[in-house]
Scaffold this motif. Structure first.
Motif, PDB file in Angstrom:
ATOM      1  N   PRO A   1       7.190  18.159 -19.201  1.00 55.27           N
ATOM      2  CA  PRO A   1       7.847  17.048 -18.505  1.00 55.27           C
ATOM      3  C   PRO A   1       7.278  16.781 -17.113  1.00 55.27           C
ATOM      4  N   HIS A   2       6.502  17.748 -16.579  1.00 49.71           N
ATOM      5  CA  HIS A   2       5.944  17.586 -15.237  1.00 49.71           C
ATOM      6  C   HIS A   2       4.736  16.662 -15.213  1.00 49.71           C
ATOM      7  N   LEU A   3       4.164  16.344 -16.371  1.00 48.58           N
ATOM      8  CA  LEU A   3       2.952  15.533 -16.410  1.00 48.58           C
ATOM      9  C   LEU A   3       3.272  14.041 -16.360  1.00 48.58           C
ATOM     10  N   CYS A   4       2.402  13.300 -15.700  1.00 48.49           N
ATOM     11  CA  CYS A   4       2.596  11.867 -15.455  1.00 48.49           C
ATOM     12  C   CYS A   4       2.399  11.042 -16.729  1.00 48.49           C
ATOM     13  N   CYS A   5       3.093   9.908 -16.793  1.00 47.72           N
ATOM     14  CA  CYS A   5       2.944   9.001 -17.929  1.00 47.72           C
ATOM     15  C   CYS A   5       1.748   8.074 -17.766  1.00 47.72           C
ATOM     16  N   GLY A   6       1.160   8.048 -16.557  1.00 43.70           N
ATOM     17  CA  GLY A   6      -0.019   7.222 -16.329  1.00 43.70           C
ATOM     18  C   GLY A   6       0.252   5.889 -15.671  1.00 43.70           C
ATOM     19  N   SER A   7       1.501   5.618 -15.315  1.00 42.47           N
ATOM     20  CA  SER A   7       1.813   4.345 -14.655  1.00 42.47           C
ATOM     21  C   SER A   7       1.363   4.384 -13.196  1.00 42.47           C
ATOM     22  N   ALA A   8       2.046   5.178 -12.376  1.00 41.81           N
ATOM     23  CA  ALA A   8       1.618   5.466 -10.999  1.00 41.81           C
ATOM     24  C   ALA A   8       1.306   4.216 -10.185  1.00 41.81           C
ATOM     25  N   GLY A   9       2.284   3.324 -10.080  1.00 41.60           N
ATOM     26  CA  GLY A   9       2.099   2.118  -9.272  1.00 41.60           C
ATOM     27  C   GLY A   9       1.117   1.159  -9.918  1.00 41.60           C
TER      28      GLY A   9
ATOM     29  N   LEU B   1      -3.028   9.087 -20.860  1.00 40.84           N
ATOM     30  CA  LEU B   1      -1.826   9.768 -20.369  1.00 40.84           C
ATOM     31  C   LEU B   1      -0.576   9.174 -21.007  1.00 40.84           C
ATOM     32  N   LYS B   2      -0.570   7.869 -21.220  1.00 46.91           N
ATOM     33  CA  LYS B   2       0.565   7.228 -21.897  1.00 46.91           C
ATOM     34  C   LYS B   2       0.684   7.727 -23.328  1.00 46.91           C
ATOM     35  N   ARG B   3      -0.441   7.801 -24.016  1.00 42.66           N
ATOM     36  CA  ARG B   3      -0.416   8.267 -25.407  1.00 42.66           C
ATOM     37  C   ARG B   3       0.180   9.659 -25.499  1.00 42.66           C
ATOM     38  N   ARG B   4      -0.246  10.555 -24.602  1.00 43.13           N
ATOM     39  CA  ARG B   4       0.267  11.930 -24.612  1.00 43.13           C
ATOM     40  C   ARG B   4       1.756  11.968 -24.280  1.00 43.13           C
ATOM     41  N   LYS B   5       2.163  11.196 -23.290  1.00 46.85           N
ATOM     42  CA  LYS B   5       3.574  11.202 -22.883  1.00 46.85           C
ATOM     43  C   LYS B   5       4.465  10.653 -23.989  1.00 46.85           C
ATOM     44  N   VAL B   6       4.068   9.551 -24.592  1.00 47.34           N
ATOM     45  CA  VAL B   6       4.864   8.957 -25.670  1.00 47.34           C
ATOM     46  C   VAL B   6       4.979   9.921 -26.846  1.00 47.34           C
ATOM     47  N   ALA B   7       3.906  10.617 -27.165  1.00 48.22           N
ATOM     48  CA  ALA B   7       3.933  11.570 -28.281  1.00 48.22           C
ATOM     49  C   ALA B   7       4.948  12.680 -28.033  1.00 48.22           C
TER      50      ALA B   7
ATOM     51  N   ARG C   1      21.425  10.396 -28.429  1.00 45.63           N
ATOM     52  CA  ARG C   1      20.410  11.388 -28.100  1.00 45.63           C
ATOM     53  C   ARG C   1      19.407  10.719 -27.154  1.00 45.63           C
ATOM     54  N   VAL C   2      19.372  11.150 -25.896  1.00 45.99           N
ATOM     55  CA  VAL C   2      18.568  10.524 -24.857  1.00 45.99           C
ATOM     56  C   VAL C   2      17.420  11.445 -24.463  1.00 45.99           C
ATOM     57  N   ALA C   3      16.190  10.966 -24.616  1.00 42.06           N
ATOM     58  CA  ALA C   3      15.031  11.701 -24.101  1.00 42.06           C
ATOM     59  C   ALA C   3      14.841  11.257 -22.661  1.00 42.06           C
ATOM     60  N   TYR C   4      14.951  12.195 -21.749  1.00 40.80           N
ATOM     61  CA  TYR C   4      14.838  11.842 -20.334  1.00 40.80           C
ATOM     62  C   TYR C   4      13.411  12.062 -19.840  1.00 40.80           C
ATOM     63  N   HIS C   5      12.824  10.994 -19.315  1.00 36.21           N
ATOM     64  CA  HIS C   5      11.501  11.085 -18.685  1.00 36.21           C
ATOM     65  C   HIS C   5      11.691  11.136 -17.181  1.00 36.21           C
ATOM     66  N   SER C   6      11.241  12.202 -16.568  1.00 36.59           N
ATOM     67  CA  SER C   6      11.381  12.360 -15.130  1.00 36.59           C
ATOM     68  C   SER C   6      10.182  11.745 -14.428  1.00 36.59           C
ATOM     69  N   ALA C   7      10.408  10.648 -13.730  1.00 40.70           N
ATOM     70  CA  ALA C   7       9.325   9.990 -12.996  1.00 40.70           C
ATOM     71  C   ALA C   7       8.738  10.953 -11.969  1.00 40.70           C
ATOM     72  N   CYS C   8       7.426  10.928 -11.809  1.00 39.18           N
ATOM     73  CA  CYS C   8       6.763  11.839 -10.866  1.00 39.18           C
ATOM     74  C   CYS C   8       7.288  11.652  -9.450  1.00 39.18           C
ATOM     75  N   SER C   9       7.514  10.398  -9.060  1.00 41.61           N
ATOM     76  CA  SER C   9       7.997  10.122  -7.709  1.00 41.61           C
ATOM     77  C   SER C   9       9.384  10.704  -7.482  1.00 41.61           C
TER      78      SER C   9
ATOM     79  N   THR D   1      -4.655  23.014 -10.584  1.00 42.73           N
ATOM     80  CA  THR D   1      -5.435  22.469 -11.693  1.00 42.73           C
ATOM     81  C   THR D   1      -4.652  22.510 -13.005  1.00 42.73           C
ATOM     82  N   ALA D   2      -3.754  23.486 -13.125  1.00 43.35           N
ATOM     83  CA  ALA D   2      -2.992  23.645 -14.365  1.00 43.35           C
ATOM     84  C   ALA D   2      -1.982  22.530 -14.583  1.00 43.35           C
ATOM     85  N   THR D   3      -1.584  21.855 -13.502  1.00 45.74           N
ATOM     86  CA  THR D   3      -0.551  20.823 -13.627  1.00 45.74           C
ATOM     87  C   THR D   3      -1.060  19.434 -13.248  1.00 45.74           C
ATOM     88  N   CYS D   4      -2.364  19.301 -13.043  1.00 38.31           N
ATOM     89  CA  CYS D   4      -2.937  18.002 -12.681  1.00 38.31           C
ATOM     90  C   CYS D   4      -3.256  17.203 -13.945  1.00 38.31           C
TER      91      CYS D   4
END
Length: 426
Positions: free
Chosen positions: A348-356, A369-375, A312-320, A32-35
């Protein structure tokens, strides 16, 4: 978790596998902590543990899926963050896959939902149809705000400002290595990616050739089946997967199959289990064994020589990639070795909200989820954002003014390729 399936139920291989998965769960609640959906909604039924209870009740009772169960299962991103967290090794991926197949077979959705899902399954995996749809969406986008359905608005807003021309590099052919030949690899050109961003495959081919690879683009390549598989449309998914397997095997002897869309890579690496008990299982397992994410392959094979621009590169790690394939540090280390300064956002473990197709089917949750990830990404003050999955790139790119590029575009640039278009136009 105690289960009570009958012997007759357990004679079904899918039920037997799900029974084993359910029994591994010890109700600890670490998931639940990482969902991501639990973080937003705070509802136990919108956490992995809650969904596991719903799935158990549905499968064990042998009943058809109901509206309540479907609502909470549909809200699951399938990001698999729970699997990275679970101390008991609960195989949630295959459990939710089974549940979605059961839902698709036993639940009759409202006609609007059926129509939308049918359209997504019949359009997105087919490059030509998708291009036409993107063109129509681009023309209709000015009227998006008048659409009463949030999902229709999301579809129109997804269309990129410009639709790239068809790339000749995506068609069946063989590219010779630059310099001494060190490996022979096949590259999956993808389906939706070929309509949305042709630069990714072009950069991948250049990068692999400089690394001494002969690059084979399979003939008549379509969708790998990932999109329909995650919608529970199993017959369509298996049909696409069979064609993918045949295309790769027809390419001849290979050292690796290279995937530059991590959502596809997670599914193809799972072909052996998806085809368990099927006559095609040996071929599926062979393809799965050869499959490598492009960063995974380059980390072992070696990067071409070169030096990045120190951006300076911000790396987003895709969930997949990080959860589905457990590839977490490799892309960052490759970018660092190529001369870039790599930073990572908070959570960084949280999803950006795309998910297929999630951003089209669940636009409100996806948007939050996108708003949070972009922030969190913008908080790192990046000059560019990098990701390894086209869906994440489109999702994040629609919420920020920072250029978003694929990891291979930066690695290609650092080793002599052109400056990524998103950076050149920024």
């Amino acid at each position: 978790m105690q289960t009570n399936f009958t012997e007759e139920q357990l004679s079904d291989p899918l039920v037997a596998r799900s029974n084993k998965i359910l029994r591994a769960c010890v109700h600890c609640g670490f998931c639940t902590a990482t969902c991501p959906t639990y973080q937003v909604l705070g509802d136990e039924l919108d956490s992995p543990r809650g969904r596991i209870y719903l799935i158990k009740d549905m499968l064990e009772s042998g009943r058809d899926a109901d509206e309540k169960t479907v609502k909470h299962l549909d809200r699951c991103l399938g990001c698999l963050s729970c699997m990275s967290t679970c101390p008991s090794g609960v195989d949630y991926m295959h459990l939710i896959d089974h549940a979605r197949i059961h839902v698709e077979k036993t639940y009759r959705r409202p006609w609007q939902d059926r129509a939308l899902r049918w359209m997504l399954a019949k359009v997105l995996p087919y490059q030509g149809r998708f291009r036409l749809a993107l063109l129509g969406a681009k023309l209709a986008r000015p009227f998006a705000r008048f659409m009463p359905d949030a999902r229709l608005r999301a579809m129109l807003e997804m269309a990129p400002k410009s639709i790239p021309s068809v790339s000749r590099n995506d068609q069946g052919q063989v590219f010779a290595p630059i310099g001494e030949k060190r490996a022979r690899v096949a590259m999956m050109p993808g389906c939706a990616q070929r309509a949305l961003n042709t630069d990714i495959n072009d950069a991948t081919i250049r990068l692999l050739r400089r690394a001494g690879c002969e690059v084979v683009i399979p003939e008549d390549f379509g969708c790998c089946g990932a999109l329909t598989h995650h919608m529970g449309r199993e017959e369509e998914a298996l049909h696409s997967a069979r064609a993918t397997i045949r295309s790769f095997l027809a390419a001849g002897e290979l050292d690796a199959i290279i995937i530059n869309t991590s959502g596809c890579g997670t599914t193809i690496k799972d072909y052996g289990k998806i085809f368990a008990g099927d006559p095609m299982q040996p071929e599926a397992e062979q393809v799965a064994r050869l499959t490598r994410d492009v960063t995974e392959f380059l980390d072992r094979h070696g990067l071409p020589e070169g030096q990045g621009e120190g951006l300076r590169v911000a790396y987003h790690s895709a969930c997949s990639l990080q959860h589905g394939q457990q590839i977490k540090t490799t892309p960052k280390s490759l970018l660092t070795r190529a001369g870039f300064t790599v930073v990572e956002p908070e959570n960084p473990h949280l999803c950006c909200g795309s998910a297929g197709t999630y951003n089209l089917l669940q636009p409100e949750l996806s948007g939050e989820l996108k708003r949070r990830k972009v922030a969190t990404l913008e908080a790192t003050s990046p000059q560019v954002i990098a990701a390894g999955n086209i869906g994440c790139m489109m999702q994040i790119g629609s919420g920020t003014g920072v250029p978003v590029v694929h990891t291979v575009e930066l690695l290609d640039w650092a080793s002599g390729g052109p400056k990524p278009r998103a950076l050149a136009e920024a």
